[in-house]
Scaffold this motif. Sequence first.
Motif, PDB file in Angstrom:
ATOM      1  N   ARG A  97       0.823  -1.210   0.000  1.00  0.00           N
ATOM      2  CA  ARG A  97       0.000   0.000   0.000  1.00  0.00           C
ATOM      3  C   ARG A  97       0.856   1.258   0.000  1.00  0.00           C
TER       4      ARG A  97
ATOM      5  N   ALA B 197      -3.224   8.849 -14.162  1.00  0.00           N
ATOM      6  CA  ALA B 197      -3.133   7.525 -14.779  1.00  0.00           C
ATOM      7  C   ALA B 197      -2.995   7.663 -16.294  1.00  0.00           C
TER       8      ALA B 197
ATOM      9  N   CYS C 255      -5.198   7.505  -4.252  1.00  0.00           N
ATOM     10  CA  CYS C 255      -5.430   7.036  -5.628  1.00  0.00           C
ATOM     11  C   CYS C 255      -6.569   7.805  -6.287  1.00  0.00           C
TER      12      CYS C 255
ATOM     13  N   ILE D 135       2.149   1.762  -3.530  1.00  0.00           N
ATOM     14  CA  ILE D 135       1.103   2.256  -4.437  1.00  0.00           C
ATOM     15  C   ILE D 135       0.767   3.712  -4.118  1.00  0.00           C
ATOM     16  N   LYS D 136       0.724   4.043  -2.844  1.00  0.00           N
ATOM     17  CA  LYS D 136       0.416   5.408  -2.441  1.00  0.00           C
ATOM     18  C   LYS D 136       1.420   6.408  -3.007  1.00  0.00           C
TER      19      LYS D 136
ATOM     20  N   ALA E 129       1.256   6.469  -6.952  1.00  0.00           N
ATOM     21  CA  ALA E 129       0.036   7.092  -7.473  1.00  0.00           C
ATOM     22  C   ALA E 129       0.224   8.576  -7.725  1.00  0.00           C
TER      23      ALA E 129
ATOM     24  N   THR F  42      -4.737   4.945   1.317  1.00  0.00           N
ATOM     25  CA  THR F  42      -4.209   4.702  -0.023  1.00  0.00           C
ATOM     26  C   THR F  42      -5.273   4.924  -1.082  1.00  0.00           C
TER      27      THR F  42
ATOM     28  N   ALA G  56      -6.119  10.298  -9.595  1.00  0.00           N
ATOM     29  CA  ALA G  56      -6.608   9.434 -10.681  1.00  0.00           C
ATOM     30  C   ALA G  56      -6.326  10.038 -12.054  1.00  0.00           C
TER      31      ALA G  56
ATOM     32  N   ARG H 164      -6.977   4.524  -9.769  1.00  0.00           N
ATOM     33  CA  ARG H 164      -5.637   4.902 -10.219  1.00  0.00           C
ATOM     34  C   ARG H 164      -4.992   3.825 -11.077  1.00  0.00           C
TER      35      ARG H 164
ATOM     36  N   PHE I 151      -8.094   0.426  -5.038  1.00  0.00           N
ATOM     37  CA  PHE I 151      -7.276   1.443  -5.693  1.00  0.00           C
ATOM     38  C   PHE I 151      -7.556   1.517  -7.187  1.00  0.00           C
TER      39      PHE I 151
END
Length: 448
Positions: free
Chosen positions: A196, A424, A417, A199-200, A203, A413, A421, A226, A223
């Motif tokens: 996490r 992405a 995300c 990913i945090k 992102a 998280t 977003a 994202r 998540f």
Amino acid sequence: MTGGQVAALVGLALVAGGLGWLKWKRPGWYWVGFGWLVTVVRLLWTYRSVMEACGLSEQPSRSRVKLAAALDRVPARALPKLRRIKVTRFGLVLRVKTLPGQEQLDFDAATERLRHSWRTHGVHIRAVKPGFLEIRLVGYDVLRRVVMPRKVAGSELLKVPVALRADGAPYMRDFRASPHELVVGATESGKSVYLRGLIKELAKQPVALVGIDCKWGVELAPFARRLSGLAYTPEDAAALLDVLVEEMVQRYELIRASQGLGDGVTVEEITSDVWGLPEDIRPAPIVVIVDEVAELFLTANKADEKRRDQMVTQLIRLAQLGRAAAMYLEVCGQRFGSDLGSGATALRAQLTGRVAHRVNDEASAKMALGDISLRAVGAATRIAVERPGTAVVGLLSGGWARIRSAFVSIDETAAVCAEYAHLAPYIPALADFRPRQTVLPVQAKQTV
């Protein structure tokens, strides 16, 4: 005893009790306020005796022997010269000039004796340049209560802080230097928290995140806003891996076409990876996160075996060739061993980064850290159950270190995300795998 003396004794007792409480409950505050001064005084007072007791002193030079003989004195043994003492939030950093014939291994062998002699929590040795070492003394257990610094120097694209090292320095996950990583850990070991945190941080960067979560998406689905692609089942994972390999091939075609090698192409314009391409045609980096790799290896019948072999082959191809195409793997699992099946050892050989949380079997620790250090394997098997998030990692500079991830909740998280977003990247090949947002109906509570 007079009243003034009693009051003084009571005051001293209260101060001592307050310092003891502060040292136990807020060791960082205690160190910044008082601990560093006590350690510096102890260090300077005992430096010669500790160096001699640890076998880090040498016979004096001939000039010193002759001078001592002329003065009718006993020549003192030569000591490594203490050039500098720097106080940090976590301890002391010493700059030491070694004696002729000494090396870093001599000091590494004495780290435990130095730790006990100077009464510090840990001692870490690092070579700065030929003839100079950096001895980092850690004043307290920084992994007992992890507090990540708000701003970390060195953060850049695909290089993010994910944990705190035992020496107080942040542990950086650098995909450019270590393209692929293996993360193992038993249930409740902190592996998901590590993921996490990764990913945090990713992102917040213009990086495509692709997830393979064969546990029906329970780990990575929160998540989804994202993610550029997500596979919930082995069947979807097989199709997604095929698309990723095809995307990698197209990126290699782009690199080859951009090389040109014609008369008008300068030497500086020739490249062998996507990072040498102009920014206007450079594809976005892709980080593929495999949450439970063992699910890709499990089979129940012949059809599953065929799909398994295809998926493992595609994973190995991504691990072998993905770096130049800016496609990176983060492979996670509760355990990882050769008994998973054909291709497990070949895949592991391509995963440069290694992170081992608490594991249930020594084989998983050996699979992750056995080719780094046997001491690292032993350290991974001794991680306490009450210290979730603690792990042993192989360092890019060689050797290994203990780290611990700060707790990151799913909600935290997921919020990051959702906030980022818009970063992405849109990758046409992954359009069919981009998770779609669904709103579940909320059932109203019945009143009696």
